[in-house]
Scaffold this motif. Structure first.
Motif, PDB file in Angstrom:
ATOM      1  N   PHE A 173      -8.779   6.455  -8.685  1.00  0.00           N
ATOM      2  CA  PHE A 173      -7.554   5.751  -8.107  1.00  0.00           C
ATOM      3  C   PHE A 173      -7.010   6.276  -6.904  1.00  0.00           C
ATOM      4  O   PHE A 173      -6.681   5.310  -5.776  1.00  0.00           O
ATOM      5  CB  PHE A 173      -6.493   5.456  -8.994  1.00  0.00           C
ATOM      6  N   ARG A 174      -6.909   7.560  -6.815  1.00  0.00           N
ATOM      7  CA  ARG A 174      -6.031   8.098  -5.664  1.00  0.00           C
ATOM      8  C   ARG A 174      -7.148   8.153  -4.281  1.00  0.00           C
ATOM      9  O   ARG A 174      -6.619   7.587  -3.434  1.00  0.00           O
ATOM     10  CB  ARG A 174      -5.959   9.544  -5.887  1.00  0.00           C
ATOM     11  N   VAL A 212       2.300   1.887  -3.424  1.00  0.00           N
ATOM     12  CA  VAL A 212       1.361   2.131  -4.370  1.00  0.00           C
ATOM     13  C   VAL A 212       1.220   3.786  -4.253  1.00  0.00           C
ATOM     14  O   VAL A 212       0.884   4.394  -5.061  1.00  0.00           O
ATOM     15  CB  VAL A 212       0.437   1.195  -4.372  1.00  0.00           C
ATOM     16  N   LEU A 213       0.895   4.170  -2.785  1.00  0.00           N
ATOM     17  CA  LEU A 213       0.759   5.708  -2.668  1.00  0.00           C
ATOM     18  C   LEU A 213       1.830   6.390  -3.054  1.00  0.00           C
ATOM     19  O   LEU A 213       1.805   7.386  -3.571  1.00  0.00           O
ATOM     20  CB  LEU A 213       0.511   5.566  -1.112  1.00  0.00           C
ATOM     21  N   VAL A 244       0.771  -1.261   0.049  1.00  0.00           N
ATOM     22  CA  VAL A 244       0.088  -0.008  -0.123  1.00  0.00           C
ATOM     23  C   VAL A 244       0.956   1.154   0.086  1.00  0.00           C
ATOM     24  O   VAL A 244       0.554   2.281  -0.563  1.00  0.00           O
ATOM     25  CB  VAL A 244      -0.846  -0.122   1.264  1.00  0.00           C
ATOM     26  N   ALA A 304      -8.566   2.582   1.094  1.00  0.00           N
ATOM     27  CA  ALA A 304      -8.023   1.159   1.264  1.00  0.00           C
ATOM     28  C   ALA A 304      -6.875   1.352   2.547  1.00  0.00           C
ATOM     29  O   ALA A 304      -6.897   0.502   3.180  1.00  0.00           O
ATOM     30  CB  ALA A 304      -7.298   0.515   0.116  1.00  0.00           C
ATOM     31  N   GLY A 305      -6.203   2.341   2.239  1.00  0.00           N
ATOM     32  CA  GLY A 305      -5.286   2.558   3.288  1.00  0.00           C
ATOM     33  C   GLY A 305      -5.683   2.762   4.860  1.00  0.00           C
ATOM     34  O   GLY A 305      -5.100   2.261   5.655  1.00  0.00           O
ATOM     35  N   SER A 340       1.426   6.759  -6.836  1.00  0.00           N
ATOM     36  CA  SER A 340       0.350   7.538  -7.284  1.00  0.00           C
ATOM     37  C   SER A 340       0.702   8.927  -7.092  1.00  0.00           C
ATOM     38  O   SER A 340       0.273   9.987  -7.679  1.00  0.00           O
ATOM     39  CB  SER A 340      -0.792   6.993  -6.740  1.00  0.00           C
ATOM     40  N   LEU A 378      -7.303   4.471  -3.022  1.00  0.00           N
ATOM     41  CA  LEU A 378      -5.934   4.180  -2.422  1.00  0.00           C
ATOM     42  C   LEU A 378      -5.893   4.604  -0.916  1.00  0.00           C
ATOM     43  O   LEU A 378      -5.640   4.062   0.097  1.00  0.00           O
ATOM     44  CB  LEU A 378      -4.727   4.422  -2.960  1.00  0.00           C
TER      45      LEU A 378
END
Length: 139
Positions: free
Chosen positions: A113-114, A16-17, A13, A120-121, A20, A117
Motif C-alpha cells: 500500500f505504501r 492518504v499519504l 493523495v 501514484a503520487g 498511511s 501510494l
C-alpha cells in the motif's frame, strides 16, 4: 475545470499519504513528554535516525499472525511483561501455548500500500508537471 479536479485529486493523495504514515508518530509504548517535563531546545536529527525512519517505513512489521505461522521467540529476557516486550520491539503473546515474546512479522500488505501510494503520487506529480509548466509559460 481540469485544475479543480487535479487539485482535489492532489488533496486526496496527500491525505492518504498522511494517514498511511501515522505509524511514524509516537506509539503508546514510546515515552511522551508530560506537562512537567521540558522538551529539548534544539531538535537535532542525525543520519542514523533518518535511516532508521526510512528503513521502518519501507519494512513495516506487525504482531498479527496466522495460525500456521511459526513464532520465533525474542531473546531479550525470560520473564518479560507486556510493556517490556513492546519496548524491546517484540510482540507479546496472547495465549498460553505461545512464547512470552515473539519477533514481529513482515507486513507485506502495508508495504504494498505504501509503495503504491508513493508511485501514484509520483505519477500524479509527473502528470501535473507539464500542465503547470504550460500554464506558467503562457503567462
Amino acid at each position: 475545470m481540469l485544475l479543480t479536479g487535479t487539485y482535489l485529486a492532489w488533496n486526496c493523495v496527500v491525505l492518504v499519504l498522511l494517514y498511511s504514515t501515522s505509524s511514524s508518530f509516537a506509539s503508546p509504548t514510546e515515552h511522551v513528554l508530560e506537562k512537567s517535563e521540558v522538551a529539548p531546545r534544539s531538535f537535532s536529527m542525525n543520519l542514523q535516525d533518518v535511516y532508521e525512519a526510512l528503513f521502518s517505513f519501507f519494512r513495516p512489521v506487525t504482531c498479527k499472525h496466522k495460525d500456521q505461522a511459526t513464532l520465533i521467540p525474542c531473546h531479550v529476557g525470560e520473564s518479560l511483561n507486556k510493556t517490556e516486550c513492546l519496548q524491546s520491539n517484540c510482540c507479546p503473546s496472547k495465549g498460553s501455548h505461545e512464547p512470552l515474546c515473539y519477533m514481529p512479522f513482515a507486513d507485506n500488505t502495508t508495504l504494498t500500500f505504501r509503495v503504491l501510494l508513493i508511485v501514484a503520487g509520483g505519477l500524479l506529480l509527473l502528470g501535473c508537471l507539464p500542465l503547470c509548466c504550460c500554464a506558467g509559460l503562457q503567462r
